[in-house]
Design a protein around this motif. Sequence first.
Motif, PDB file in Angstrom:
ATOM      1  N   LEU A  10     -20.561-154.456  78.032  1.00 15.35           N
ATOM      2  CA  LEU A  10     -20.090-154.224  76.670  1.00 15.35           C
ATOM      3  C   LEU A  10     -20.108-155.509  75.849  1.00 15.35           C
ATOM      4  O   LEU A  10     -20.521-155.501  74.681  1.00 15.35           O
ATOM      5  CB  LEU A  10     -18.671-153.647  76.712  1.00 15.35           C
ATOM      6  N   GLN A  11     -19.682-156.609  76.450  1.00 14.35           N
ATOM      7  CA  GLN A  11     -19.637-157.890  75.736  1.00 14.35           C
ATOM      8  C   GLN A  11     -21.026-158.325  75.265  1.00 14.35           C
ATOM      9  O   GLN A  11     -21.179-158.951  74.214  1.00 14.35           O
ATOM     10  CB  GLN A  11     -19.020-158.964  76.629  1.00 14.35           C
ATOM     11  N   ALA A  12     -22.058-157.975  76.047  1.00 17.84           N
ATOM     12  CA  ALA A  12     -23.419-158.354  75.677  1.00 17.84           C
ATOM     13  C   ALA A  12     -23.811-157.758  74.326  1.00 17.84           C
ATOM     14  O   ALA A  12     -24.647-158.316  73.605  1.00 17.84           O
ATOM     15  CB  ALA A  12     -24.401-157.903  76.752  1.00 17.84           C
ATOM     16  N   PRO A  86     -30.481-154.867  69.407  1.00 22.41           N
ATOM     17  CA  PRO A  86     -30.478-156.127  70.161  1.00 22.41           C
ATOM     18  C   PRO A  86     -29.077-156.500  70.650  1.00 22.41           C
ATOM     19  O   PRO A  86     -28.061-156.091  70.082  1.00 22.41           O
ATOM     20  CB  PRO A  86     -30.987-157.159  69.150  1.00 22.41           C
ATOM     21  N   THR A  87     -29.028-157.276  71.721  1.00 24.91           N
ATOM     22  CA  THR A  87     -27.763-157.842  72.189  1.00 24.91           C
ATOM     23  C   THR A  87     -27.300-158.891  71.185  1.00 24.91           C
ATOM     24  O   THR A  87     -28.033-159.248  70.263  1.00 24.91           O
ATOM     25  CB  THR A  87     -27.934-158.508  73.569  1.00 24.91           C
ATOM     26  N   ILE A  88     -26.102-159.414  71.365  1.00 23.50           N
ATOM     27  CA  ILE A  88     -25.604-160.441  70.438  1.00 23.50           C
ATOM     28  C   ILE A  88     -26.443-161.711  70.532  1.00 23.50           C
ATOM     29  O   ILE A  88     -26.409-162.557  69.629  1.00 23.50           O
ATOM     30  CB  ILE A  88     -24.108-160.753  70.683  1.00 23.50           C
ATOM     31  N   ASN A  89     -27.237-161.853  71.608  1.00 21.25           N
ATOM     32  CA  ASN A  89     -28.147-162.994  71.748  1.00 21.25           C
ATOM     33  C   ASN A  89     -29.557-162.677  71.256  1.00 21.25           C
ATOM     34  O   ASN A  89     -30.476-163.491  71.425  1.00 21.25           O
ATOM     35  CB  ASN A  89     -28.219-163.443  73.212  1.00 21.25           C
ATOM     36  N   GLY A  90     -29.733-161.485  70.665  1.00 23.15           N
ATOM     37  CA  GLY A  90     -31.035-161.134  70.101  1.00 23.15           C
ATOM     38  C   GLY A  90     -32.043-160.605  71.104  1.00 23.15           C
ATOM     39  O   GLY A  90     -33.235-160.507  70.788  1.00 23.15           O
ATOM     40  N   GLU A  91     -31.577-160.244  72.306  1.00 24.77           N
ATOM     41  CA  GLU A  91     -32.510-159.744  73.324  1.00 24.77           C
ATOM     42  C   GLU A  91     -32.583-158.207  73.266  1.00 24.77           C
ATOM     43  O   GLU A  91     -31.659-157.545  72.798  1.00 24.77           O
ATOM     44  CB  GLU A  91     -32.056-160.196  74.716  1.00 24.77           C
ATOM     45  N   GLN A  92     -33.708-157.666  73.780  1.00 25.73           N
ATOM     46  CA  GLN A  92     -33.924-156.223  73.741  1.00 25.73           C
ATOM     47  C   GLN A  92     -33.079-155.478  74.781  1.00 25.73           C
ATOM     48  O   GLN A  92     -32.793-154.297  74.622  1.00 25.73           O
ATOM     49  CB  GLN A  92     -35.410-155.917  73.988  1.00 25.73           C
ATOM     50  N   ALA A  94     -29.841-156.123  78.017  1.00 25.81           N
ATOM     51  CA  ALA A  94     -28.863-157.014  78.652  1.00 25.81           C
ATOM     52  C   ALA A  94     -29.049-156.930  80.162  1.00 25.81           C
ATOM     53  O   ALA A  94     -29.161-155.833  80.714  1.00 25.81           O
ATOM     54  CB  ALA A  94     -27.448-156.599  78.273  1.00 25.81           C
ATOM     55  N   GLU A  95     -29.080-158.081  80.812  1.00 23.64           N
ATOM     56  CA  GLU A  95     -29.144-158.101  82.276  1.00 23.64           C
ATOM     57  C   GLU A  95     -27.790-158.554  82.806  1.00 23.64           C
ATOM     58  O   GLU A  95     -27.328-159.660  82.516  1.00 23.64           O
ATOM     59  CB  GLU A  95     -30.235-159.048  82.762  1.00 23.64           C
ATOM     60  N   VAL A  96     -27.131-157.682  83.562  1.00 20.10           N
ATOM     61  CA  VAL A  96     -25.807-157.971  84.114  1.00 20.10           C
ATOM     62  C   VAL A  96     -25.821-157.599  85.597  1.00 20.10           C
ATOM     63  O   VAL A  96     -26.071-156.439  85.954  1.00 20.10           O
ATOM     64  CB  VAL A  96     -24.702-157.173  83.377  1.00 20.10           C
TER      65      VAL A  96
END
Length: 357
Positions: A10-12, A86-92, A94-96
């Motif tokens: 969720l944070q991502a 996008p994630t908050i880091n601009g990625e398509q 999230a890898e967790v």
Amino acid sequence: MELNLDAEVLQAFGYTKENIKITQIGSGLINRTYLLSPLSADKKYILQNINTSVFKNPASIANNLKAISDYLAQHHPEYLFIKPVPTINGEQMAEVNSEYWRMLPFVPDTVSLDVLSEPCQAFEAAKQFGKLSRLLNNFNAAILEPTIPGFHDLGLRFEQFILALNATSEAQKEKAKVQIDDALEHKYILEYFKSYSHRTDFPDRVMHHDTKISNVLLNSDTFEGVCVIDLDTIMPGKFISDLGDMMRTYLCAFSENETDLAKVKIRLPYFEAMIKGYLSEMKNILTETEKELILFSGKYIIYMQALRFLTDFLNGDIYYPIAYPTQNLDRAKNQFKLLSELYGNEKELQGIIDECL
């Protein structure tokens, strides 16, 4: 049902367990899917976990969707293409903890169906899949990466069947004798495809590859088609992948899990509606060779699926989940019956195609 997800996931995307409601949804067998409802806003999102045992390179999904999304935004900005948030880091994605997650916008006032109940629904669904292919007609399909290599490669599926046949026990062979004979007798479908595969007017296109009814959103009031969803399997392929899969899943009132083969029949009104819907978008795009192969597309995909179920039975049920020991064999029987129905109705089905063309 409401449940908790890993807080990192969720944070991502900029949320916490305190400011969002999470509900598991969907009937898909591949990816886990959740509805996220932020408590402070009306907008909702779909969160999906990508099944890496099926999609071994999740980055290929993200790359394909970005390339198609960018193209459509430039050339057809009016089209509703469900691209990832996008994630908050601009990625398509999230890898967790070695798991891949992506978020998609939730489309309000829409419904997806698990079962077709009216021919008009087949029309709308086929029209939507055809529309996506039409809009991407000038897109360079070669830049897309196969997200499941060999997914609709009948040659590969036949090879896998022969390997399974040579490795299985005599007891399994005896149980599946009729279906093994069916598989071998219908090999000419593969040979027929090969005779066309090098024609210059039989191009690779951008194909969805999984055109079951639940992968289309319809307006919840009018049941008009809105857009196509579940885009993980978008990759280069022949037009027969999409149209053939529609024939396999739209034409019979019962799924491949039906064991009463007397019920496995083709519904002509659904076939006509599906062909009309698809050709309303693709009639002026398809080449002469593709038009020749419209009905063949159903034979190709149904035969391929029969082979896959039979192969899995011979291999000891290692791919498709089963509820009882002979379920994959029963599924193969079901698909061979559907194939025989396609042949049995061929003259009438071809007549509908000719009229629509």
